[in-house]
Design a protein around this motif. Structure first.
Motif, PDB file in Angstrom:
ATOM      1  N   PHE A 314       0.841  -1.195   0.000  1.00 18.89           N
ATOM      2  CA  PHE A 314       0.000   0.000   0.000  1.00 18.89           C
ATOM      3  C   PHE A 314       0.879   1.249   0.000  1.00 18.89           C
ATOM      4  O   PHE A 314       1.873   1.317   0.716  1.00 18.89           O
ATOM      5  N   PRO A 315       0.529   2.258  -0.798  1.00 25.32           N
ATOM      6  CA  PRO A 315       1.353   3.475  -0.856  1.00 25.32           C
ATOM      7  C   PRO A 315       1.320   4.223   0.468  1.00 25.32           C
ATOM      8  O   PRO A 315       0.258   4.357   1.094  1.00 25.32           O
ATOM      9  N   ASN A 316       2.475   4.717   0.900  1.00 24.64           N
ATOM     10  CA  ASN A 316       2.525   5.479   2.148  1.00 24.64           C
ATOM     11  C   ASN A 316       3.503   6.654   2.086  1.00 24.64           C
ATOM     12  O   ASN A 316       3.796   7.262   3.108  1.00 24.64           O
ATOM     13  N   SER A 317       4.007   6.967   0.878  1.00 23.81           N
ATOM     14  CA  SER A 317       4.991   8.033   0.735  1.00 23.81           C
ATOM     15  C   SER A 317       4.391   9.232   0.012  1.00 23.81           C
ATOM     16  O   SER A 317       4.175   9.193  -1.207  1.00 23.81           O
ATOM     17  N   VAL A 318       4.132  10.292   0.751  1.00 27.67           N
ATOM     18  CA  VAL A 318       3.660  11.529   0.144  1.00 27.67           C
ATOM     19  C   VAL A 318       4.742  12.121  -0.759  1.00 27.67           C
ATOM     20  O   VAL A 318       4.446  12.666  -1.830  1.00 27.67           O
ATOM     21  N   GLU A 320       6.817  10.713  -2.730  1.00 27.73           N
ATOM     22  CA  GLU A 320       6.833  10.105  -4.061  1.00 27.73           C
ATOM     23  C   GLU A 320       5.544  10.383  -4.831  1.00 27.73           C
ATOM     24  O   GLU A 320       5.577  10.719  -6.018  1.00 27.73           O
ATOM     25  N   LEU A 321       4.406  10.229  -4.173  1.00 36.79           N
ATOM     26  CA  LEU A 321       3.139  10.370  -4.877  1.00 36.79           C
ATOM     27  C   LEU A 321       2.815  11.816  -5.229  1.00 36.79           C
ATOM     28  O   LEU A 321       2.125  12.082  -6.213  1.00 36.79           O
ATOM     29  N   ALA A 322       3.298  12.764  -4.420  1.00 37.42           N
ATOM     30  CA  ALA A 322       2.985  14.166  -4.690  1.00 37.42           C
ATOM     31  C   ALA A 322       3.507  14.608  -6.054  1.00 37.42           C
ATOM     32  O   ALA A 322       2.846  15.379  -6.759  1.00 37.42           O
ATOM     33  N   LEU A 323       4.682  14.108  -6.437  1.00 32.63           N
ATOM     34  CA  LEU A 323       5.251  14.503  -7.730  1.00 32.63           C
ATOM     35  C   LEU A 323       4.440  13.922  -8.885  1.00 32.63           C
ATOM     36  O   LEU A 323       4.228  14.590  -9.905  1.00 32.63           O
TER      37      LEU A 323
END
Length: 461
Positions: A314-318, A320-323
């Motif tokens: 499950f994604p948990n890194s803002v 990485e995902l913010a970009l």
């Protein structure tokens, strides 16, 4: 709202804010919150996948299933099991409060002894899905056919050396594309997990590319024949389960589609973990697809930095995902695509309620990433600095090169005469990274301001 399978969750997951310690509440995600003039739910278009969450028992190559999943009991009649699985899935979807789900045909309807048996089972289950969609209001983001699990597909589906296997794959895709249209699905995905090779010693690359192109053309032809209005999406992945997969990454698929005149028919469904397996960042693959006009949808997850395989966490890194979200939002956002949580629990997360904890955290991560992306867009500094870097191309020299007015000889003369004598200019990468970090850190202040809490009071008991 049914409590048959998830009795610990008594209603729809609420928003409780950053100060809440309730593990069954969203801390950031608010469906109706306006971000850049658009509802958060409409920006993210979150979907839950049925395969990892409801059709996987928690097994791996070293051990049997560990999860509490009564609907996967092998002793159940297949149709009884299918009905129970749908009951569990739609109870979960309704309580989580997401707008979409995604599924493969074999997630919900196992194969029968004959193709006719298989079709009857699928049609029965599709009827049941339609009923549950009407009851809950949950919609289908995309459907797809499982062309990788059955032994017949060990050497591929569209690229199989046996044309009879290709014919079965075609029949399976037709059935599932028809079902996706019937359910109002907004997209149809093709993931070629077995479209590749294990060894080149028995592989004719040119033959398999020709087969693959013709298969995809048949899919596009059938889409138009039945009047399906959704997007057809190809999902790139470099390897696993094959040694090499033909849909390796965005650039590879782009070249394939253009080479076979299919670029107007397909876009891409990008998975974060697949991007990193290909040696790219997720940000890169999203930006590359957008630049090529091929961006369609997202499978949101992450890999483990220590492992070289598809862990689907499950994604948990803002960070990485913010970009990735910055690129998506600045380009206009999703059309019919969305964020499908193609994710699975760790095998030690045994309880059914762990599904809620995992999805809540992932959705909050997406929501916070969206807020960071919005802050970057509103600030405008990244966009300004990027445009400034290419400003020379709006001048006389840049325009003449792009228009074809400046041949090599002409440019050589100007350089030789000293008329053109450029000096290096800083790319200011570290400064740009600081701009991103400032946006990530400033979201805390914006959140606190939004709920009327003085910044200095944050964290007080």
């Amino acid at each position: 709202m049914s409590d048959a399978f998830f009795s610990e969750v008594t209603g729809r997951i609420p928003y409780a804010g950053l100060d809440s310690t309730d593990p069954l509440a969203f801390k950031v995600y608010q469906p109706d919150r306006l971000v850049l003039g658009k509802r958060m739910e409409d920006h993210l278009r979150v979907a839950v996948c049925l395969w990892h969450s409801f059709n996987w028992p928690g097994s791996d190559v070293f051990g049997v299933g560990t999860f509490d999943r009564p609907w996967l009991d092998a002793r159940l009649d297949p149709l009884v099991a299918a009905r129970a699985k749908l009951d569990a899935a739609f109870e979960f979807l309704a309580k989580l409060g997401v707008p979409y789900f995604c599924f493969h045909d074999r997630d919900v309807a196992p194969e029968g002894k004959t193709w006719a048996d298989t079709q009857r089972t699928l049609e029965t289950v599709i009827d049941q899905i339609a009923g549950r969609m009407e009851q809950t209001g949950v919609r289908l983001l995309w459907g797809t056919a499982n062309l990788f699990s059955h032994p017949r597909y060990a050497a591929g589906a569209a690229t199989n050396p046996d044309p009879e296997v290709v014919a079965v794959a075609a029949a399976q895709v037709r059935s599932m594309l028809d079902a996706t249209k019937r359910l109002g699905g907004e997209n149809y995905v093709l993931w070629g997990g077995r479209e590749g090779y294990e060894t080149l010693l028995n592989t004719d690359l040119a033959q398999e590319e020709t087969q693959h192109a013709r298969f995809l053309a048949m899919v596009a032809e059938h889409k138009h024949r039945i009047g399906f209005k959704g997007m057809l999406l190809i999902e790139p992945k470099p390897q696993e389960p094959t040694k090499h997969q033909y849909d390796y990454d965005v650039a590879t698929v782009r070249g394939f589609l253009e080479r076979h005149d299919l670029a107007g028919e397909f876009r891409l469904n990008l998975e974060a973990n697949h991007a990193t397996l290909a040696g790219h960042s997720f940000h890169h693959e999203v930006a590359a697809a957008i630049a090529a006009g091929l961006f369609g949808s997202i499978d949101a997850n992450r890999g483990d930095y220590q492992n070289g395989w598809d862990t689907d966490q499950f994604p948990n890194s803002v960070d990485e995902l913010a970009l990735a979200l910055y690129e998506i939002v600045r380009s206009g956002g999703f059309g019919s695509g969305g964020f499908n949580l193609d994710t699975k629990l760790r095998r030690q997360s045994l309880d059914r309620t762990d599904l809620f904890h995992a999805h809540i955290g992932a959705i909050d991560t997406l929501a916070r990433s969206l807020l960071v992306a919005a802050a970057l867009i509103e600030d405008g500094e990244l966009e300004r600095l990027r445009a400034e870097r290419y400003v020379g191309w709006s001048g006389d020299l840049g325009r003449s090169i792009l228009k074809g007015d400046a041949a090599l000889e002409l440019l050589s003369v100007r350089v030789l005469s000293g008329d053109i004598d450029p000096r290096p200019v800083s790319g200011r990468q570290e400064m740009l990274e600081n701009v991103v970090n400032r946006a990530i850190w400033s979201v805390d202040r914006a959140e606190l301001a939004a709920i009327g809490t003085p910044v200095g009071a944050a964290g007080r008991g």
